[in-house]
Design a protein around this motif. Structure first.
Motif, PDB file in Angstrom:
ATOM      1  N   ARG A  58       0.840  -1.201   0.000  1.00 63.90           N
ATOM      2  CA  ARG A  58       0.000   0.000   0.000  1.00 63.90           C
ATOM      3  C   ARG A  58       0.875   1.251   0.000  1.00 63.90           C
ATOM      4  NH1 ARG A  58      -4.295   0.021   4.581  1.00 63.90           N
ATOM      5  NH2 ARG A  58      -2.395   0.052   5.868  1.00 63.90           N
ATOM      6  N   ASP A  83       1.532   2.842   3.430  1.00 65.89           N
ATOM      7  CA  ASP A  83       2.546   2.188   4.252  1.00 65.89           C
ATOM      8  C   ASP A  83       3.958   2.597   3.850  1.00 65.89           C
ATOM      9  OD1 ASP A  83       0.556   0.825   5.617  1.00 65.89           O
ATOM     10  OD2 ASP A  83       0.661  -0.929   4.290  1.00 65.89           O
ATOM     11  N   GLU A  84       4.125   3.013   2.580  1.00 62.23           N
ATOM     12  CA  GLU A  84       5.434   3.421   2.086  1.00 62.23           C
ATOM     13  C   GLU A  84       5.610   4.933   2.112  1.00 62.23           C
ATOM     14  OE1 GLU A  84       7.582   1.102   1.596  1.00 62.23           O
ATOM     15  OE2 GLU A  84       6.006  -0.402   1.965  1.00 62.23           O
ATOM     16  N   ARG A 135       7.658  -7.200   7.059  1.00 61.43           N
ATOM     17  CA  ARG A 135       7.400  -5.834   6.608  1.00 61.43           C
ATOM     18  C   ARG A 135       8.624  -5.172   5.955  1.00 61.43           C
ATOM     19  NH1 ARG A 135       4.236  -1.391   8.342  1.00 61.43           N
ATOM     20  NH2 ARG A 135       4.754   0.348   6.954  1.00 61.43           N
ATOM     21  N   SER A 149       8.636  -3.884   2.116  1.00 56.03           N
ATOM     22  CA  SER A 149       8.895  -2.482   1.803  1.00 56.03           C
ATOM     23  C   SER A 149      10.041  -2.345   0.815  1.00 56.03           C
ATOM     24  CB  SER A 149       9.220  -1.714   3.095  1.00 56.03           C
ATOM     25  OG  SER A 149       9.425  -0.338   2.818  1.00 56.03           O
TER      26      SER A 149
END
Length: 404
Positions: free
Chosen positions: A113, A116-117, A389, A393
């Motif tokens: 998403r 999230d970045e 995570r 990422s």
């Protein structure tokens, strides 16, 4: 990541540059060179006539955030036509891991998403015409302002190209010498001569658009099936671009009618997608890997599909070509030694280029493996990726900006 500012222009005095191919990659390179290398002469060749309207070409393309940023800096970004990608949802069609490990294990999926970045979007989706038309408009305006430096050679196919001392000779009706030629005219896999690294996946991509009953704006879906990957790219008005990959030798789509194809597609994607209510006529393309071992050959450089044609499983072919263009112009702007620039370009582009070639090739071949548990292993990898995570990422950054 593509940087906001190019270095001060110190390109070779009087550099005479030929760009062959006025698709997205060729136009981007020519326009960037025109802006970043004010002392260079740039000639853009293409077989299509200048008055041919490309704005209506409906082919759907996905651009990474880095590519969007590059087009924005060139003042060639069509924001109104673009649908931002805010989330990418990747899943695997049953039977897969749950069938082997029990119902307690959720269906393998990965969600990446933008929020999230900490970026406004992961990328964007728009038609081929909506990418090329603004680039061509900006280029033609620049060429009109500087006709002595920027030449538009549309309707002029290049018949031959050969090395000469300190440059390249191009035959496009008459023989002309250039200090550097960049070939950005690649075509599709089925039309290409085979390059140094080549593999026919014996897969077919069926491409078109679908209408969604309950669209989620900004969400792109990729589904791994036993036949191959299928993807939905978000478009305007509740539509999505479809890329549906299946085996060529036992094609389950070819003989189906459009209603039958729609019925099958409604069994393919994750339940979150909801119902697909309409399907456009589909076009098909053969899929394969076709890559040059080296980008450079003397004073000639190949970029985009002219350098590498990839499987669409990761949707990165165009983005890789745009990064080729960006890095080449940036390198030319930092040195007056063209040969040294080309040597460094090969080294600079290698990690990004070969990492993407290897990743897409591995995924494409994995759908043809007749190894027990191959699908389960892919599912396990997806489950692990979703939980790790930092790794997820890092993958997202790779997709947005390439290797740095």
């Amino acid at each position: 990541m593509l940087r906001n500012n190019l270095p001060p222009a110190t390109e070779p005095a009087g550099l005479n540059l030929a760009v062959i191919g006025a698709g997205p990659v060729g136009l981007t390179l020519a326009l960037q060179a025109a802006q970043a290398l004010p002392g260079a002469r740039v000639s853009l060749f293409d077989a299509r006539p200048a008055d041919k309207d490309v704005s209506g070409d409906p082919r759907t393309l996905a651009l990474s955030l880095g590519s969007v940023q590059l087009l924005q800096r060139l003042d060639a970004w069509n924001a109104e036509a673009a649908q931002r990608i805010l989330e990418v949802h990747v899943s695997q069609q049953p039977p897969s891991l749950p069938a082997l490990l029990g119902a307690w294990m959720p269906e393998p999926e990965v969600r990446i998403r933008a929020i999230d970045e900490a970026v406004p979007m992961l990328g964007a989706v728009l038609s081929y015409g909506a990418i090329v038309a603004p680039l061509q408009r900006v280029w033609l305006a620049a060429a009109a302002r500087e006709p002595q430096r920027l030449a538009t050679r549309f309707g002029t196919p290049v018949a031959a190209m050969k090395p000469v001392a300190g440059g390249v000779e191009i035959d496009a009706g008459i023989a002309e010498r250039f200090d550097l030629a960049v070939v950005a005219e690649g075509g599709v896999f089925s039309d290409q001569l085979r390059k140094g690294v080549s593999h026919d996946y014996r897969q077919t991509a069926w491409v078109g658009t679908v209408q969604l009953a309950n669209p989620r704006p900004g969400v792109a879906y990729e589904r791994f099936t036993r036949h191959g990957p299928a993807a939905l790219l978000p478009l305007k008005d509740g539509r999505a671009g479809l890329v549906w990959c299946v085996p060529s030798d036992d094609d389950p789509v070819a003989e189906l009618t459009e209603p039958q194809r729609l019925a099958v597609l409604n069994t393919v994607f994750h339940a979150e997608v909801g119902a697909l209510t309409a399907l456009s006529p589909l076009k098909r393309f053969a899929l394969g890997l076709n890559a040059e071992r080296s980008l450079t050959d003397g004073r000639a450089v190949r970029i985009g599909n002219a350098a590498q044609t990839l499987h669409p499983v990761a949707g990165q072919g165009l983005n890789l070509g745009l990064r080729d263009a960006f890095e080449l112009v940036r390198a030319l702007g930092s040195s007056q030694d063209v040969d040294a620039v080309l040597r460094r370009l090969e080294w600079k582009r290698g990690p990004d280029r070969w990492a993407m070639i290897a990743a897409t090739d591995f995924l494409a071949r994995s759908f043809t493996w007749q190894v027990p548990g191959a699908g389960a292993a892919r599912g396990l990898g997806m489950v692990a990726l979703q939980k790790l995570r930092p790794v997820k990422s890092a993958l997202a950054r790779q997709m947005m900006f390439g290797s740095r």
